[in-house]
Write a protein that holds these residues in place. Structure first.
Motif, PDB file in Angstrom:
ATOM      1  N   VAL A  22       0.863  -1.183   0.000  1.00  0.00           N
ATOM      2  CA  VAL A  22       0.000   0.000   0.000  1.00  0.00           C
ATOM      3  C   VAL A  22       0.899   1.233   0.000  1.00  0.00           C
ATOM      4  O   VAL A  22       1.812   1.342   0.823  1.00  0.00           O
ATOM      5  CB  VAL A  22      -0.922   0.045   1.255  1.00  0.00           C
ATOM      6  CG1 VAL A  22      -1.845   1.258   1.195  1.00  0.00           C
ATOM      7  CG2 VAL A  22      -1.744  -1.233   1.388  1.00  0.00           C
ATOM      8  N   GLY A  23       0.654   2.122  -0.934  1.00  0.00           N
ATOM      9  CA  GLY A  23       1.469   3.336  -1.005  1.00  0.00           C
ATOM     10  C   GLY A  23       2.939   3.042  -1.245  1.00  0.00           C
ATOM     11  O   GLY A  23       3.812   3.752  -0.756  1.00  0.00           O
ATOM     12  N   ILE A  25       4.664   0.614  -0.091  1.00  0.00           N
ATOM     13  CA  ILE A  25       5.320  -0.008   1.063  1.00  0.00           C
ATOM     14  C   ILE A  25       4.709  -1.383   1.324  1.00  0.00           C
ATOM     15  O   ILE A  25       3.489  -1.529   1.314  1.00  0.00           O
ATOM     16  CB  ILE A  25       5.119   0.875   2.331  1.00  0.00           C
ATOM     17  CG1 ILE A  25       5.729   2.269   2.119  1.00  0.00           C
ATOM     18  CG2 ILE A  25       5.678   0.226   3.579  1.00  0.00           C
ATOM     19  CD1 ILE A  25       7.219   2.281   1.849  1.00  0.00           C
ATOM     20  N   ASP A  40      -1.538  -2.314  -5.625  1.00  0.00           N
ATOM     21  CA  ASP A  40      -1.432  -1.208  -4.655  1.00  0.00           C
ATOM     22  C   ASP A  40      -2.593  -0.223  -4.856  1.00  0.00           C
ATOM     23  O   ASP A  40      -2.530   0.662  -5.705  1.00  0.00           O
ATOM     24  CB  ASP A  40      -0.069  -0.537  -4.866  1.00  0.00           C
ATOM     25  CG  ASP A  40       0.231   0.551  -3.856  1.00  0.00           C
ATOM     26  OD1 ASP A  40      -0.708   1.102  -3.267  1.00  0.00           O
ATOM     27  OD2 ASP A  40       1.422   0.851  -3.681  1.00  0.00           O
ATOM     28  N   THR A  43      -1.800   3.662  -4.632  1.00  0.00           N
ATOM     29  CA  THR A  43      -1.039   4.159  -5.776  1.00  0.00           C
ATOM     30  C   THR A  43      -1.900   4.199  -7.037  1.00  0.00           C
ATOM     31  O   THR A  43      -1.831   5.156  -7.810  1.00  0.00           O
ATOM     32  CB  THR A  43       0.217   3.295  -5.985  1.00  0.00           C
ATOM     33  OG1 THR A  43       0.984   3.353  -4.774  1.00  0.00           O
ATOM     34  CG2 THR A  43       1.061   3.778  -7.129  1.00  0.00           C
ATOM     35  N   HIS A 110       2.273   3.277   9.274  1.00  0.00           N
ATOM     36  CA  HIS A 110       3.067   3.152   8.046  1.00  0.00           C
ATOM     37  C   HIS A 110       2.974   4.393   7.151  1.00  0.00           C
ATOM     38  O   HIS A 110       3.636   4.464   6.113  1.00  0.00           O
ATOM     39  CB  HIS A 110       2.610   1.918   7.257  1.00  0.00           C
ATOM     40  CG  HIS A 110       2.661   0.652   8.038  1.00  0.00           C
ATOM     41  ND1 HIS A 110       3.850  -0.003   8.310  1.00  0.00           N
ATOM     42  CD2 HIS A 110       1.694  -0.066   8.654  1.00  0.00           C
ATOM     43  CE1 HIS A 110       3.588  -1.087   9.035  1.00  0.00           C
ATOM     44  NE2 HIS A 110       2.287  -1.144   9.259  1.00  0.00           N
ATOM     45  N   PHE A 111       2.119   5.339   7.538  1.00  0.00           N
ATOM     46  CA  PHE A 111       1.905   6.511   6.684  1.00  0.00           C
ATOM     47  C   PHE A 111       3.175   7.317   6.392  1.00  0.00           C
ATOM     48  O   PHE A 111       3.376   7.747   5.260  1.00  0.00           O
ATOM     49  CB  PHE A 111       0.810   7.414   7.265  1.00  0.00           C
ATOM     50  CG  PHE A 111      -0.589   6.948   6.950  1.00  0.00           C
ATOM     51  CD1 PHE A 111      -0.819   5.962   5.997  1.00  0.00           C
ATOM     52  CD2 PHE A 111      -1.681   7.502   7.605  1.00  0.00           C
ATOM     53  CE1 PHE A 111      -2.110   5.527   5.711  1.00  0.00           C
ATOM     54  CE2 PHE A 111      -2.976   7.077   7.317  1.00  0.00           C
ATOM     55  CZ  PHE A 111      -3.189   6.099   6.376  1.00  0.00           C
ATOM     56  N   LYS A 113       6.219   6.391   5.959  1.00  0.00           N
ATOM     57  CA  LYS A 113       6.989   5.712   4.901  1.00  0.00           C
ATOM     58  C   LYS A 113       6.258   5.766   3.559  1.00  0.00           C
ATOM     59  O   LYS A 113       6.872   5.912   2.502  1.00  0.00           O
ATOM     60  CB  LYS A 113       7.261   4.254   5.270  1.00  0.00           C
ATOM     61  CG  LYS A 113       8.468   4.075   6.153  1.00  0.00           C
ATOM     62  CD  LYS A 113       8.865   2.608   6.231  1.00  0.00           C
ATOM     63  CE  LYS A 113      10.297   2.481   6.736  1.00  0.00           C
ATOM     64  NZ  LYS A 113      10.651   1.083   6.965  1.00  0.00           N
ATOM     65  N   MET A 114       4.927   5.609   3.609  1.00  0.00           N
ATOM     66  CA  MET A 114       4.143   5.671   2.368  1.00  0.00           C
ATOM     67  C   MET A 114       4.242   7.058   1.745  1.00  0.00           C
ATOM     68  O   MET A 114       4.426   7.196   0.538  1.00  0.00           O
ATOM     69  CB  MET A 114       2.665   5.367   2.654  1.00  0.00           C
ATOM     70  CG  MET A 114       2.369   3.933   2.989  1.00  0.00           C
ATOM     71  SD  MET A 114       0.574   3.755   3.228  1.00  0.00           S
ATOM     72  CE  MET A 114       0.525   2.241   4.152  1.00  0.00           C
ATOM     73  N   ARG A 115       4.104   8.084   2.569  1.00  0.00           N
ATOM     74  CA  ARG A 115       4.157   9.462   2.057  1.00  0.00           C
ATOM     75  C   ARG A 115       5.512   9.715   1.399  1.00  0.00           C
ATOM     76  O   ARG A 115       5.596  10.341   0.348  1.00  0.00           O
ATOM     77  CB  ARG A 115       3.938  10.470   3.187  1.00  0.00           C
ATOM     78  CG  ARG A 115       2.525  10.452   3.731  1.00  0.00           C
ATOM     79  CD  ARG A 115       2.402  11.334   4.944  1.00  0.00           C
ATOM     80  NE  ARG A 115       2.479  12.748   4.615  1.00  0.00           N
ATOM     81  CZ  ARG A 115       2.801  13.693   5.479  1.00  0.00           C
ATOM     82  NH1 ARG A 115       3.100  13.379   6.722  1.00  0.00           N
ATOM     83  NH2 ARG A 115       2.822  14.954   5.112  1.00  0.00           N
ATOM     84  N   LEU A 118       5.634   7.780  -1.989  1.00  0.00           N
ATOM     85  CA  LEU A 118       4.785   8.405  -3.004  1.00  0.00           C
ATOM     86  C   LEU A 118       5.377   9.746  -3.431  1.00  0.00           C
ATOM     87  O   LEU A 118       5.395  10.084  -4.620  1.00  0.00           O
ATOM     88  CB  LEU A 118       3.362   8.599  -2.464  1.00  0.00           C
ATOM     89  CG  LEU A 118       2.607   7.302  -2.116  1.00  0.00           C
ATOM     90  CD1 LEU A 118       1.317   7.610  -1.376  1.00  0.00           C
ATOM     91  CD2 LEU A 118       2.330   6.483  -3.380  1.00  0.00           C
TER      92      LEU A 118
END
Ligand SMILES: [Zn+2]
Length: 159
Positions: A22-23, A25, A40, A43, A110-111, A113-115, A118
């Motif tokens: 997701v994102g 990650i 994903d 994404t 996890h946000f 790392k996702m940010r 992205l």
């Protein structure tokens, strides 16, 4: 500067034994999305939101799931391509706001790392990407843990 908004939505079924990405990650979980690429949702929805804002069709137009080239593809590649298409049209990404809906696992931790992932793919600061998590309160396919979905609104500006 003229400002435009685009919306994106995506949903994938979750099955046991697949990687949950997701994102951009990979999250530790026993289920993951069924899909031609890495599945994903965030994404994919983000890609559609950007393409929509720019009037450039959707992810299926640019990356058909009938093309073996995209089998198991890292979806961040789709974002990098969308970024190039927008730049060619002189659009700049101003802001992204997203909701990811899944019963489990918890996404919030996890946000960051996702940010980062992205933002790197899009060539913007992480501050321009905002992520939110929701559950579906146990209701319907998402609530039963059978699917994961995402909604994204992207704001872009014409230089
Ligand atoms: Zn998808």
């Amino acid at each position: 500067m003229s400002v435009r908004c685009g919306i994106g939505y995506d949903l994938h079924r979750l099955e046991t034994g697949r990687k949950l990405i997701v994102g951009g990650i990979e999250l530790p979980f026993d289920k993951g999305p069924v899909g031609h690429s890495d599945g994903d949702v965030l994404t994919h929805a983000l890609c559609d939101a950007l393409l929509g804002a720019a009037g450039l069709g959707d992810i299926g137009t640019h990356f058909p799931d009938t093309d073996p080239k995209w089998k198991g593809a890292n979806s961040l590649v789709f974002l990098e391509h969308a970024r190039k298409l927008l730049a060619e049209k002189n659009f700049a990404i101003e802001y992204v706001d997203a909701v990811v809906i899944t019963e489990k696992p918890k996404l919030g931790p996890h946000f960051p790392k996702m940010r980062e992932a992205l933002a790197r793919a899009l060539g913007v600061p992480a501050e321009k990407i905002h992520l939110k998590a929701k559950t579906n309160e146990g209701v319907d396919a998402i609530g039963r843990g059978e699917a994961i979905a995402a909604y994204v609104v992207a704001t872009i500006g014409a230089r």
